[in-house]
Design a protein around this motif. Structure first.
Motif, PDB file in Angstrom:
ATOM      1  N   ASP A  49       0.885  -1.149  -0.073  1.00 52.93           N
ATOM      2  CA  ASP A  49       0.062   0.118  -0.106  1.00 52.93           C
ATOM      3  C   ASP A  49       0.942   1.230   0.049  1.00 52.93           C
ATOM      4  O   ASP A  49       0.839   2.018   0.835  1.00 52.93           O
ATOM      5  CB  ASP A  49      -0.985  -0.102   1.005  1.00 52.93           C
ATOM      6  CG  ASP A  49      -1.745   1.040   1.030  1.00 52.93           C
ATOM      7  OD1 ASP A  49      -2.333   1.312   0.176  1.00 52.93           O
ATOM      8  OD2 ASP A  49      -2.363   1.649   2.026  1.00 52.93           O
ATOM      9  N   ASP A  51       0.466   4.020  -1.961  1.00 47.11           N
ATOM     10  CA  ASP A  51       0.009   5.258  -2.310  1.00 47.11           C
ATOM     11  C   ASP A  51      -1.000   5.621  -1.087  1.00 47.11           C
ATOM     12  O   ASP A  51      -1.596   6.588  -1.184  1.00 47.11           O
ATOM     13  CB  ASP A  51      -1.060   4.944  -3.736  1.00 47.11           C
ATOM     14  CG  ASP A  51      -1.927   3.794  -3.638  1.00 47.11           C
ATOM     15  OD1 ASP A  51      -1.936   3.014  -2.582  1.00 47.11           O
ATOM     16  OD2 ASP A  51      -2.659   3.959  -4.421  1.00 47.11           O
ATOM     17  N   HIS A  52      -1.035   4.997  -0.131  1.00 45.51           N
ATOM     18  CA  HIS A  52      -1.990   5.087   0.965  1.00 45.51           C
ATOM     19  C   HIS A  52      -3.563   5.247   0.470  1.00 45.51           C
ATOM     20  O   HIS A  52      -4.249   6.151   1.001  1.00 45.51           O
ATOM     21  CB  HIS A  52      -1.652   6.148   2.010  1.00 45.51           C
ATOM     22  CG  HIS A  52      -0.333   6.070   2.669  1.00 45.51           C
ATOM     23  ND1 HIS A  52      -0.288   5.570   4.159  1.00 45.51           N
ATOM     24  CD2 HIS A  52       0.877   5.944   2.352  1.00 45.51           C
ATOM     25  CE1 HIS A  52       0.785   5.284   4.401  1.00 45.51           C
ATOM     26  NE2 HIS A  52       1.797   5.519   3.275  1.00 45.51           N
ATOM     27  N   ALA A  54      -4.640   6.149  -2.278  1.00 43.93           N
ATOM     28  CA  ALA A  54      -5.028   7.286  -3.184  1.00 43.93           C
ATOM     29  C   ALA A  54      -5.362   6.861  -4.399  1.00 43.93           C
ATOM     30  O   ALA A  54      -6.341   7.668  -5.068  1.00 43.93           O
ATOM     31  CB  ALA A  54      -3.692   8.221  -3.237  1.00 43.93           C
ATOM     32  N   ASP A  55      -4.880   5.924  -4.746  1.00 44.17           N
ATOM     33  CA  ASP A  55      -5.512   5.160  -6.188  1.00 44.17           C
ATOM     34  C   ASP A  55      -6.224   3.878  -5.836  1.00 44.17           C
ATOM     35  O   ASP A  55      -5.993   3.183  -5.023  1.00 44.17           O
ATOM     36  CB  ASP A  55      -4.284   4.856  -7.054  1.00 44.17           C
ATOM     37  CG  ASP A  55      -3.518   6.236  -7.310  1.00 44.17           C
ATOM     38  OD1 ASP A  55      -4.163   7.191  -7.722  1.00 44.17           O
ATOM     39  OD2 ASP A  55      -2.283   6.023  -7.642  1.00 44.17           O
ATOM     40  N   ASN A  57      -6.381   0.813  -6.894  1.00 39.40           N
ATOM     41  CA  ASN A  57      -5.372  -0.066  -7.546  1.00 39.40           C
ATOM     42  C   ASN A  57      -5.824  -1.646  -7.125  1.00 39.40           C
ATOM     43  O   ASN A  57      -5.185  -2.589  -7.748  1.00 39.40           O
ATOM     44  CB  ASN A  57      -4.114   0.006  -7.510  1.00 39.40           C
ATOM     45  CG  ASN A  57      -3.622   0.503  -6.225  1.00 39.40           C
ATOM     46  OD1 ASN A  57      -4.138  -0.145  -5.170  1.00 39.40           O
ATOM     47  ND2 ASN A  57      -2.278   0.830  -6.135  1.00 39.40           N
TER      48      ASN A  57
END
Length: 119
Positions: A49, A51-52, A54-55, A57
């Motif tokens: 994780d 991007d925390h 944010a996307d 995905n």
């Protein structure tokens, strides 16, 4: 009334060195191996994780779990085995995100089936 330095109340303390029916693992509804796998699973999820959340995905924690997931991943394994609330959080996260995990990190490992005997 006299002021007595000894409290009239009694407290029950959890002895974690006792190997019998340990209350800690009963509260967390797991055993030591399951808790270790849950800690490893949260470590693995936090590493994925980046991007925390944010996307969208499909990797790591969702937006509502990303903060608690990364905080739990920073905890040591010793802390996980000593803190009831941390253990419960680790187990809940590992069970919630089980579809993303490799089989070795699954908390609830499938039991090997017993071969049937022909009599």
């Amino acid at each position: 009334m006299t002021t007595d330095p000894v409290s009239p109340h009694y407290f029950v303390l959890l002895n974690r060195k006792y190997r019998g029916s340990n209350l800690f693992y009963s509260i967390a509804q797991c055993d030591a191996d399951q808790l270790t796998r849950a800690w490893n699973a949260v470590q693995w999820l936090a590493a994925k994780d980046l991007d925390h959340a944010a996307d969208a995905n499909g990797f790591g924690f969702n937006k509502s779990d990303t903060t608690i997931g990364h905080r739990a991943a920073r905890a040591s394994l010793v802390a996980a085995h000593r803190n009831e609330m941390l253990a419960i959080v680790l187990l809940k996260l590992a069970r919630k995100y089980r579809r993303q995990l490799p089989p070795r990190y699954l908390v609830d490992q499938p039991q090997p089936c017993q071969p049937k005997l022909d009599v």
